[in-house]
Design a protein around this motif. Structure first.
Motif, PDB file in Angstrom:
ATOM      1  N   UNK A  19      17.826  -7.719   6.945  1.00 14.46           N
ATOM      2  CA  UNK A  19      19.046  -6.990   6.355  1.00 14.46           C
ATOM      3  C   UNK A  19      19.658  -7.961   5.260  1.00 14.46           C
ATOM      4  N   UNK A  20      18.627  -8.798   4.688  1.00 11.10           N
ATOM      5  CA  UNK A  20      19.625 -10.185   4.126  1.00 11.10           C
ATOM      6  C   UNK A  20      18.940  -9.166   2.592  1.00 11.10           C
ATOM      7  N   UNK A  21      19.322 -10.150   1.106  1.00 11.57           N
ATOM      8  CA  UNK A  21      18.916  -8.886  -0.074  1.00 11.57           C
ATOM      9  C   UNK A  21      17.535  -7.703  -0.534  1.00 11.57           C
ATOM     10  N   UNK A  22      17.164  -9.698  -0.190  1.00 14.72           N
ATOM     11  CA  UNK A  22      15.409  -9.164  -0.674  1.00 14.72           C
ATOM     12  C   UNK A  22      14.685  -8.424   0.483  1.00 14.72           C
ATOM     13  N   UNK A  23      14.942  -8.824   1.787  1.00 15.96           N
ATOM     14  CA  UNK A  23      14.244  -7.793   2.410  1.00 15.96           C
ATOM     15  C   UNK A  23      14.044  -6.606   2.059  1.00 15.96           C
ATOM     16  N   UNK A  24      15.569  -5.931   2.692  1.00 16.67           N
ATOM     17  CA  UNK A  24      16.165  -4.666   2.556  1.00 16.67           C
ATOM     18  C   UNK A  24      16.055  -4.128   1.228  1.00 16.67           C
ATOM     19  N   UNK A  25      15.797  -5.172  -0.001  1.00 11.88           N
ATOM     20  CA  UNK A  25      15.510  -4.609  -1.223  1.00 11.88           C
ATOM     21  C   UNK A  25      14.039  -3.748  -1.347  1.00 11.88           C
ATOM     22  N   UNK A  26      13.120  -4.936  -0.830  1.00 10.60           N
ATOM     23  CA  UNK A  26      11.964  -4.412  -0.351  1.00 10.60           C
ATOM     24  C   UNK A  26      11.297  -3.122   0.574  1.00 10.60           C
ATOM     25  N   UNK A  27      12.157  -3.461   1.390  1.00  8.80           N
ATOM     26  CA  UNK A  27      12.082  -1.950   3.139  1.00  8.80           C
ATOM     27  C   UNK A  27      12.386  -0.381   1.815  1.00  8.80           C
ATOM     28  N   UNK A  28      13.319  -0.702   0.811  1.00  4.90           N
ATOM     29  CA  UNK A  28      13.571   0.869   0.100  1.00  4.90           C
ATOM     30  C   UNK A  28      12.846   0.447  -0.896  1.00  4.90           C
ATOM     31  N   UNK A  82      15.396   8.768  -7.413  1.00  7.18           N
ATOM     32  CA  UNK A  82      15.464   7.115  -7.160  1.00  7.18           C
ATOM     33  C   UNK A  82      16.554   6.458  -7.076  1.00  7.18           C
ATOM     34  N   UNK A  83      16.703   5.669  -8.197  1.00  8.33           N
ATOM     35  CA  UNK A  83      18.364   4.856  -8.995  1.00  8.33           C
ATOM     36  C   UNK A  83      19.356   5.674  -7.367  1.00  8.33           C
ATOM     37  N   UNK A  84      19.501   6.500  -7.403  1.00 10.96           N
ATOM     38  CA  UNK A  84      20.343   6.471  -6.350  1.00 10.96           C
ATOM     39  C   UNK A  84      20.156   6.031  -5.159  1.00 10.96           C
ATOM     40  N   UNK A  85      19.239   6.294  -4.914  1.00  4.93           N
ATOM     41  CA  UNK A  85      18.437   6.321  -3.489  1.00  4.93           C
ATOM     42  C   UNK A  85      18.336   4.750  -3.150  1.00  4.93           C
ATOM     43  N   UNK A  86      17.963   4.582  -4.340  1.00  7.70           N
ATOM     44  CA  UNK A  86      17.338   3.089  -3.974  1.00  7.70           C
ATOM     45  C   UNK A  86      18.461   2.086  -3.538  1.00  7.70           C
ATOM     46  N   UNK A  87      19.985   2.486  -4.838  1.00  9.01           N
ATOM     47  CA  UNK A  87      21.311   1.533  -4.911  1.00  9.01           C
ATOM     48  C   UNK A  87      21.798   1.324  -3.766  1.00  9.01           C
ATOM     49  N   UNK A  88      21.719   2.638  -2.768  1.00  8.73           N
ATOM     50  CA  UNK A  88      22.515   2.842  -1.870  1.00  8.73           C
ATOM     51  C   UNK A  88      21.890   2.163  -0.826  1.00  8.73           C
ATOM     52  N   UNK A  89      21.405   3.025  -0.671  1.00  2.00           N
ATOM     53  CA  UNK A  89      19.786   2.469   0.731  1.00  2.00           C
ATOM     54  C   UNK A  89      19.793   1.490   0.952  1.00  2.00           C
ATOM     55  N   UNK A  90      19.985   0.243  -0.119  1.00  7.91           N
ATOM     56  CA  UNK A  90      19.476  -0.916   0.204  1.00  7.91           C
ATOM     57  C   UNK A  90      21.107  -1.199   0.271  1.00  7.91           C
ATOM     58  N   UNK A  91      22.438  -1.096  -0.445  1.00 10.09           N
ATOM     59  CA  UNK A  91      23.772  -1.111   0.405  1.00 10.09           C
ATOM     60  C   UNK A  91      23.987  -1.062   1.892  1.00 10.09           C
ATOM     61  N   UNK A  92      23.113   0.189   2.242  1.00 13.69           N
ATOM     62  CA  UNK A  92      23.499   0.285   3.762  1.00 13.69           C
ATOM     63  C   UNK A  92      22.494  -0.881   4.430  1.00 13.69           C
ATOM     64  N   UNK A  93      21.329  -1.395   3.921  1.00 11.25           N
ATOM     65  CA  UNK A  93      20.417  -1.928   4.670  1.00 11.25           C
ATOM     66  C   UNK A  93      21.291  -2.894   4.921  1.00 11.25           C
ATOM     67  N   UNK A  94      21.950  -3.687   3.756  1.00 16.72           N
ATOM     68  CA  UNK A  94      22.933  -5.016   4.401  1.00 16.72           C
ATOM     69  C   UNK A  94      23.612  -4.907   5.099  1.00 16.72           C
ATOM     70  N   UNK A  95      23.807  -3.182   5.066  1.00 21.68           N
ATOM     71  CA  UNK A  95      24.931  -3.793   7.261  1.00 21.68           C
ATOM     72  C   UNK A  95      24.060  -3.354   8.079  1.00 21.68           C
ATOM     73  N   UNK A  96      23.167  -3.773   8.623  1.00 21.65           N
ATOM     74  CA  UNK A  96      21.809  -3.522   9.191  1.00 21.65           C
ATOM     75  C   UNK A  96      20.668  -2.720   8.968  1.00 21.65           C
ATOM     76  N   UNK A  97      19.857  -3.237   9.633  1.00 21.21           N
ATOM     77  CA  UNK A  97      18.190  -1.632   9.498  1.00 21.21           C
ATOM     78  C   UNK A  97      18.053  -1.443  10.523  1.00 21.21           C
ATOM     79  N   UNK A  98      19.116  -1.872  11.564  1.00 17.07           N
ATOM     80  CA  UNK A  98      19.475  -0.099  12.644  1.00 17.07           C
ATOM     81  C   UNK A  98      20.348   0.549  12.533  1.00 17.07           C
ATOM     82  N   UNK A  99      21.016  -0.272  11.812  1.00 19.98           N
ATOM     83  CA  UNK A  99      22.095   0.714  11.485  1.00 19.98           C
ATOM     84  C   UNK A  99      21.146   1.918  10.159  1.00 19.98           C
ATOM     85  N   UNK A 100      20.760   1.519   9.029  1.00 21.19           N
ATOM     86  CA  UNK A 100      20.207   2.123   8.579  1.00 21.19           C
ATOM     87  C   UNK A 100      19.343   3.242   9.067  1.00 21.19           C
TER      88      UNK A 100
END
Length: 219
Positions: A19-28, A82-100
């Protein structure tokens, strides 16, 4: 003679590490890559993968709910999500992978059911695209800060509202060929998942008040 035992920092859980910035970006980005690869296959073969989407009001079209978010009617349709999914998905993932993951499952299922049940028209209507998922992540982020009363998440909610708030008009009937039904279902699902996943945070202040009220000073 006294000795001191060093206190080692607690090891981060897998959820915290991802759920850190770089791993979250890679997942999305990986989820987006799946969409791009599927669209490339569909364009190159052509495989007509869109037929795996949601066939509205047909019982055998229900499994398409799980596949439809990864399929699109051409690259123009994909890029619009693509762009809104990446931005919103990344922000959601920062709150936790399980929650995402939990929020995404709820959003995809409810958005898909709305699209399946409420899409009408001549012939078979096939619904594909990640826009319902996008709408769900948007309302999830907007509502999460309110439910948790977390200052950081409230700031994120304000930024998201400023960037993508106008998108919410997409829940209303409009242009032909746009699944406002899926948008509406996704938006409602995002609110529901934000409420469900914030229950623990909402209970903490109440628990703290009960603990303070029940404590007595000792002499």
């Amino acid at each position: 003679m006294s000795s001191a035992t060093p206190i080692l920092p607690a090891r981060r859980s897998l959820d915290e590490r991802l759920s850190r910035p770089l791993p979250a970006a890679i997942i999305v980005a990986g989820l987006l890559l799946v969409m791009v690869v599927l669209e490339a296959i569909d364009a190159a073969v052509p495989a007509d993968l869109d037929l795996w989407g949601i066939h509205a009001q047909e019982a055998d079209g229900l499994p398409g709910i799980l596949v439809a978010p990864f399929l699109h009617h051409g690259f123009a349709h994909l890029w619009s999500n693509a762009v809104p999914f990446f931005v919103l998905g990344w922000l959601t993932l920062l709150g936790g992978l399980k929650r995402f993951v939990l929020a995404s499952i709820g959003i995809i299922l409810i958005s898909g059911l709305f699209a399946w049940a409420l899409t009408f028209g001549p012939g078979t209507q096939v619904v594909v695209g990640a826009s319902g998922w996008v709408f769900g992540l948007l309302t999830y982020l907007l509502a999460r800060g309110i439910f948790t009363r977390n200052a950081r998440q409230i700031v994120i909610s304000v930024v998201v509202l400023a960037l993508y708030g106008s998108v919410l008009f997409g829940v209303l009937p409009g242009r032909a060929g746009i699944s406002w039904q899926g948008h509406l279902g996704g938006a409602l699902a995002g609110l529901l998942m934000a409420w469900l996943l914030s229950r623990g945070a909402r209970r903490k202040p109440a628990d703290a008040e009960v603990s303070l009220a029940g404590s007595r000073p000792t002499l």
